[in-house]
Design a protein around this motif. Structure first.
Motif, PDB file in Angstrom:
ATOM      1  N   GLU A   1      30.354 -33.992 -17.848  1.00 38.68           N
ATOM      2  CA  GLU A   1      30.876 -32.726 -17.308  1.00 38.68           C
ATOM      3  C   GLU A   1      30.844 -32.746 -15.788  1.00 38.68           C
ATOM      4  OE1 GLU A   1      30.617 -28.677 -15.695  1.00 38.68           O
ATOM      5  OE2 GLU A   1      28.868 -29.962 -15.953  1.00 38.68           O
TER       6      GLU A   1
ATOM      7  N   ALA B   1      33.577 -35.075 -14.572  1.00 39.23           N
ATOM      8  CA  ALA B   1      34.884 -34.426 -14.739  1.00 39.23           C
ATOM      9  C   ALA B   1      35.116 -33.355 -13.683  1.00 39.23           C
ATOM     10  CB  ALA B   1      34.994 -33.832 -16.141  1.00 39.23           C
ATOM     11  N   THR B   2      34.097 -32.586 -13.375  1.00 38.34           N
ATOM     12  CA  THR B   2      34.247 -31.526 -12.380  1.00 38.34           C
ATOM     13  C   THR B   2      34.462 -32.108 -10.989  1.00 38.34           C
ATOM     14  OG1 THR B   2      32.920 -30.021 -13.709  1.00 38.34           O
ATOM     15  CG2 THR B   2      33.170 -29.471 -11.387  1.00 38.34           C
TER      16      THR B   2
ATOM     17  N   CYS C   1      39.233 -36.675 -14.964  1.00 40.82           N
ATOM     18  CA  CYS C   1      38.860 -35.290 -15.257  1.00 40.82           C
ATOM     19  C   CYS C   1      39.067 -34.956 -16.741  1.00 40.82           C
ATOM     20  CB  CYS C   1      39.674 -34.347 -14.375  1.00 40.82           C
ATOM     21  SG  CYS C   1      39.403 -32.615 -14.726  1.00 40.82           S
TER      22      CYS C   1
ATOM     23  N   TYR D   1      35.984 -34.380 -19.416  1.00 42.12           N
ATOM     24  CA  TYR D   1      35.747 -33.134 -20.148  1.00 42.12           C
ATOM     25  C   TYR D   1      35.803 -33.358 -21.661  1.00 42.12           C
ATOM     26  CZ  TYR D   1      35.705 -30.068 -16.060  1.00 42.12           C
ATOM     27  OH  TYR D   1      35.379 -29.444 -14.882  1.00 42.12           O
TER      28      TYR D   1
END
Length: 109
Positions: free
Chosen positions: A13, A16-17, A35, A39
Motif C-alpha cells: 500500500e 502504491a501510494t 500504483c 494496490y
C-alpha cells in the motif's frame, strides 16, 4: 500468519501510494502501473488478513502504519516536510497502533 500478511499489505500500500504521487495524475506509465499493481497486491493480502484478524484492528493498523510510513517517505523523496502539528498527529497515530497491539484483547482474537 495474519500479521505477516498485514505487513505485506502495508508495504505494498505504501509503495502504491508513493507511485500514485509519482504518476502525476496517471500521466507516467511505469509509476501508474506500479500504483495499480501495488494496490491490487495490498488489497489481496488485506483480504487474507481479514480471515484471522478482526477487521477493525486490521484496518486501524493498516491505515495507521500506512500514514506513518508515507509521511516519512514523502518527506524524504518528495521533500514534503510536515509541520509540527502534522508530526504530533503522526506520533499520536503511531501511539494508537502501539496501544492496539500491546493492550487490546481484540488484536489477539
Amino acid at each position: 500468519m495474519g500479521y505477516g500478511y498485514l505487513a505485506i499489505a502495508i508495504v505494498f500500500e505504501v509503495i502504491a501510494t508513493m507511485a500514485l504521487k509519482a504518476s502525476d495524475g496517471f500521466s507516467h506509465a511505469i509509476s501508474s502501473t506500479v500504483c495499480v499493481i501495488g494496490y491490487a497486491v495490498a488489497f489481496y493480502f488485506l483480504s487474507l488478513v481479514l480471515k484471522t484478524v478482526p477487521v477493525g484492528v486490521a484496518y486501524a493498523i493498516w491505515s495507521g502504519m500506512g500514514i506513518v510510513l508515507i509521511g516519512l517517505l514523502s518527506a524524504v523523496f518528495f521533500k514534503q516536510i510536515p509541520d509540527l502539528a502534522a508530526v504530533i498527529g503522526i506520533v499520536l497515530i503511531l501511539a494508537g497502533v502501539i496501544v492496539i497491539n500491546v493492550f487490546s484483547t481484540a488484536a489477539n482474537q
